[in-house]
Scaffold this motif. Structure first.
Motif: not given
Length: 271
Positions: A143-149, A176-183, A264-270
């Motif tokens: 894949f060129d891109y892997v994304i999640s929310n 690109i991954h958005y991760v919700d750190l809240r309970d 809420l955090i956004r992860i960009v990795a490459y």
């Protein structure tokens, strides 16, 4: 100890998963993510990040990791110019009623098959496997891109799944991954951090699983797989964290208040 938290959490822990999914898909009590509620806005958010890095969706192979059973996000990516989309979800089967209602007339991208409405393979396909078992093959190309929310916080094996996804990514690909750190009992964003792992797993952890990973743990997992990892704090609730801090277990406190109070955090990795 808040009984108004404990009682719903125990009930949620023991709710049958089929019932939980029904509530999620109907946005009753349990809130669905942006890909479900507004897929075109979700795609615009990803597109903005790509544009900032002089990249685009045009003609690219995209994996949506944890798509939730509805084809909307894949359709939105294709309409935005993606070349091919794989919708990956180990647990969520296609939401037949919704998908048929939304996409039955979109004959360019979907067709009726014996099992229900399905994407045409020249544009999009489904992958319902444990991603750790997936290998590059004729059916699963890099894949060129892997994304999640709002998917990563539910993973049981963050490190193993991140390694698996990195193996399926092209050398110049990007995550690109958005991760919700809240309970996810959102009224109490840090309440889950009061409890030991044994108590959490035995009585309180929802059936959809909440791993309670903190920002620095995600950083470590991604840095083990990618040369470049950018983590942006999109939202934080410092006052709420400080109020509960005397009761939060030490393993959930780094001493960096910005990171500790992130919700809420956004992860960009490459590479």
């Amino acid at each position: 100890m808040k009984l108004q938290y404990i009682i719903p959490r125990v009930v949620r822990h023991f709710l049958p998963e089929k019932f939980v999914r029904f509530l999620l898909l109907h946005n009753w009590i349990i809130q669905a993510g942006l890909e479900t509620n507004d897929p075109f806005a979700a795609v615009q958010r990803y597109t903005h990040i790509l544009t900032e890095r002089s990249r685009s969706l045009n003609g690219k192979r995209v994996m949506v990791f944890g798509y939730g059973g509805r084809f909307d996000i894949g359709f939105a990516l294709l309409k935005q110019g993606a070349g091919y989309v794989i919708l990956c979800d180990r647990y969520a089967a296609p939401d037949e009623e919704h998908n048929r209602r939304a996409f039955l007339t979109e004959e360019k991208f979907f067709s009726m098959q014996a099992e229900g409405l399905r994407p045409r393979h020249e544009h999009m396909s489904l992958l319902q496997v444990d991603i750790r078992d997936a290998q590059v093959s004729q059916t699963v190309q890099p894949f060129d891109y892997v994304i999640s929310n709002s998917v990563y916080e539910h993973l049981e094996d963050v490190e193993g799944i991140t390694r698996a996804l990195s193996r399926l990514t092209k050398p110049d690909g990007l995550h690109i991954h958005y991760v919700d750190l809240r309970d996810h009992f959102f009224k109490y964003p840090f309440e889950m951090l009061r409890f030991s792992e044994k108590t959490w797993r035995t009585w309180l952890n929802p059936s959809t699983n909440h791993n309670r990973y903190r920002l620095w743990e995600y950083r470590s997992a991604f840095e083990a797989c990618f040369k470049h990892v950018e983590i942006e704090i999109v939202a934080r609730e410092e006052a709420e964290f400080q109020k509960l801090l005397p009761h939060i277990r030490p393993e959930f406190v780094s001493g960096n208040i910005d990171e500790d109070s992130a919700t809420l955090i956004r992860i960009v990795a490459y590479n």
